[in-house]
Design an enzyme around this catalytic site. Structure first.
Site, PDB file in Angstrom:
ATOM      1  N   LEU A 147      -1.751  -4.365   6.143  1.00 24.58           N
ATOM      2  CA  LEU A 147      -1.522  -3.397   7.184  1.00 24.58           C
ATOM      3  C   LEU A 147      -1.376  -1.960   6.700  1.00 24.58           C
ATOM      4  O   LEU A 147      -0.830  -2.147   5.738  1.00 24.58           O
ATOM      5  CB  LEU A 147      -0.409  -3.766   8.053  1.00 24.58           C
ATOM      6  CG  LEU A 147      -0.449  -5.012   9.216  1.00 24.58           C
ATOM      7  CD1 LEU A 147       0.849  -5.110   9.862  1.00 24.58           C
ATOM      8  CD2 LEU A 147      -1.722  -4.911   9.953  1.00 24.58           C
ATOM      9  N   ASP A 148      -2.123  -1.000   7.257  1.00 28.34           N
ATOM     10  CA  ASP A 148      -2.013   0.316   6.877  1.00 28.34           C
ATOM     11  C   ASP A 148      -0.269   0.614   6.747  1.00 28.34           C
ATOM     12  O   ASP A 148       0.316   0.203   7.599  1.00 28.34           O
ATOM     13  CB  ASP A 148      -2.703   1.488   7.651  1.00 28.34           C
ATOM     14  CG  ASP A 148      -4.079   1.012   7.138  1.00 28.34           C
ATOM     15  OD1 ASP A 148      -4.591   0.356   6.265  1.00 28.34           O
ATOM     16  OD2 ASP A 148      -5.014   1.366   8.254  1.00 28.34           O
ATOM     17  N   THR A 149      -0.060   1.706   6.019  1.00 24.30           N
ATOM     18  CA  THR A 149       1.330   2.049   5.999  1.00 24.30           C
ATOM     19  C   THR A 149       1.921   2.447   7.404  1.00 24.30           C
ATOM     20  O   THR A 149       2.995   2.140   7.821  1.00 24.30           O
ATOM     21  CB  THR A 149       1.527   3.233   4.897  1.00 24.30           C
ATOM     22  OG1 THR A 149       1.113   2.701   3.790  1.00 24.30           O
ATOM     23  CG2 THR A 149       3.045   3.561   4.824  1.00 24.30           C
ATOM     24  N   THR A 151       0.590   1.646  10.355  1.00 27.41           N
ATOM     25  CA  THR A 151       0.157   0.551  11.351  1.00 27.41           C
ATOM     26  C   THR A 151       1.393  -0.406  11.156  1.00 27.41           C
ATOM     27  O   THR A 151       1.956  -0.848  10.255  1.00 27.41           O
ATOM     28  CB  THR A 151      -0.722  -0.168  10.707  1.00 27.41           C
ATOM     29  OG1 THR A 151      -2.060   0.351  10.896  1.00 27.41           O
ATOM     30  CG2 THR A 151      -1.177  -1.351  12.057  1.00 27.41           C
ATOM     31  N   GLN A 234      -9.425   2.193  13.154  1.00 26.51           N
ATOM     32  CA  GLN A 234      -9.279   3.794  12.956  1.00 26.51           C
ATOM     33  C   GLN A 234     -10.726   4.548  13.104  1.00 26.51           C
ATOM     34  O   GLN A 234     -11.046   5.589  13.648  1.00 26.51           O
ATOM     35  CB  GLN A 234      -8.580   4.279  11.828  1.00 26.51           C
ATOM     36  CG  GLN A 234      -7.087   3.736  11.852  1.00 26.51           C
ATOM     37  CD  GLN A 234      -6.758   2.429  11.302  1.00 26.51           C
ATOM     38  OE1 GLN A 234      -7.553   1.547  11.243  1.00 26.51           O
ATOM     39  NE2 GLN A 234      -5.724   2.216  10.757  1.00 26.51           N
TER      40      GLN A 234
END
Length: 279
Positions: A147-149, A151, A234
């Protein structure tokens, strides 16, 4: 063999079996006690294969010997039937074709907070998910996917390499649902474009479902998909002229965030583990 410990003048005596004569030893020539072997050294020498299998939670050592002799176990691609065979922690051990670990399999789910890094190699000093999960187990747990930072939401951790590989495989199409907040209302036209499939980098992003979140502004959308392409959500919204403000994964496989506060983790139930294995 004499040791350089400045003790050459000290004496101690011991009785020889079978006689009354005492035999004197210089301290440096005294019998040396066996060196205590540390756990690390034992690992370097190898672990017996039946213990490795038992530690993995497959069966008892006695039953492991039966499976080994029957040819159910391979090490680094070769079937091993030898009793007492030793393996190293770096070896690839498979039971009935499935990779196993000498650590008992463990399974957790974390409700990740925003700003927590999945990896900390680049951002020194930042809190990572591994810092949080270190409280859960002494075993080496790995996150399933990323997961992105920025997210938030569900992230599964396990030391079960086979399950992790299965869940991360794009071909298996693990169901994921995201709650998305964008910088302005999503038009009905763009909603339909997303539903039909947006092309990103020449490939169509197939969406299972998309809809406005009930009783919320039209800048909040629920999106279900199975794609594991990096940053795909995104990129999809950006291609339509929107910027994501918040991205939260609320469902992964059959797992939900119910009763799991942000920043907390819990152990998966036996039924949840079974369900994930059947995906």
């Amino acid at each position: 063999m004499s040791r350089n410990d400045n003790s050459s003048g000290n004496k101690f005596s011991g009785r020889q079996g079978g006689g009354g004569r005492k035999k004197s030893y210089a301290r440096g020539n005294a019998p040396i006690k066996p060196k205590k072997v540390t756990a690390i050294e034992k690992q370097e020498d190898g672990m017996r294969l039946n213990k490795y299998i038992a530690n993995a939670g497959i069966c008892s050592r006695r039953d492991a010997d039966i499976y080994i002799s029957s040819g159910n176990v391979s090490v680094n691609g070769a079937i091993v039937t030898e009793m007492g065979y030793k393996v190293k922690l770096t070896d690839d051990v498979k039971f009935d074709g499935r990779s196993i670990s000498p650590d008992k399999p463990e399974y957790f789910v974390l409700n990740k907070s925003k700003g927590v890094f999945v990896t900390g190699s680049v951002h020194k000093g930042g809190l990572t998910v591994m810092d949080i999960m270190a409280k859960a187990s002494k075993s080496k747990l790995d996150p399933v996917g990323k997961l992105d930072t920025q997210t938030t939401g569900l992230l599964v951790f396990t030391n079960d390499g086979s399950l992790a590989k299965k869940l991360a495989n794009p071909k298996n199409g693990i169901r994921q649902i995201y709650h998305i907040k964008i910088n302005h209302a999503l038009s009905q036209e763009d909603l339909e474009k997303i539903r039909e499939g947006v092309f990103i980098e020449g490939k169509k992003v197939n969406v299972t479902d998309v809809s406005y979140v009930k009783d919320r502004p039209k800048s909040e959308v629920g999106l279900e998909l199975t794609s594991t392409r990096p940053h795909i959500i995104q990129k999809m919204f950006k291609s339509l002229g929107y910027e994501i403000v918040n991205l939260d994964r609320v469902v992964f496989g059959g797992l939900t965030k119910k009763d799991l506060p942000r920043g907390r983790f819990r152990t998966l139930t036996k039924q949840e583990i079974i369900n994930l294995g059947n995906l």
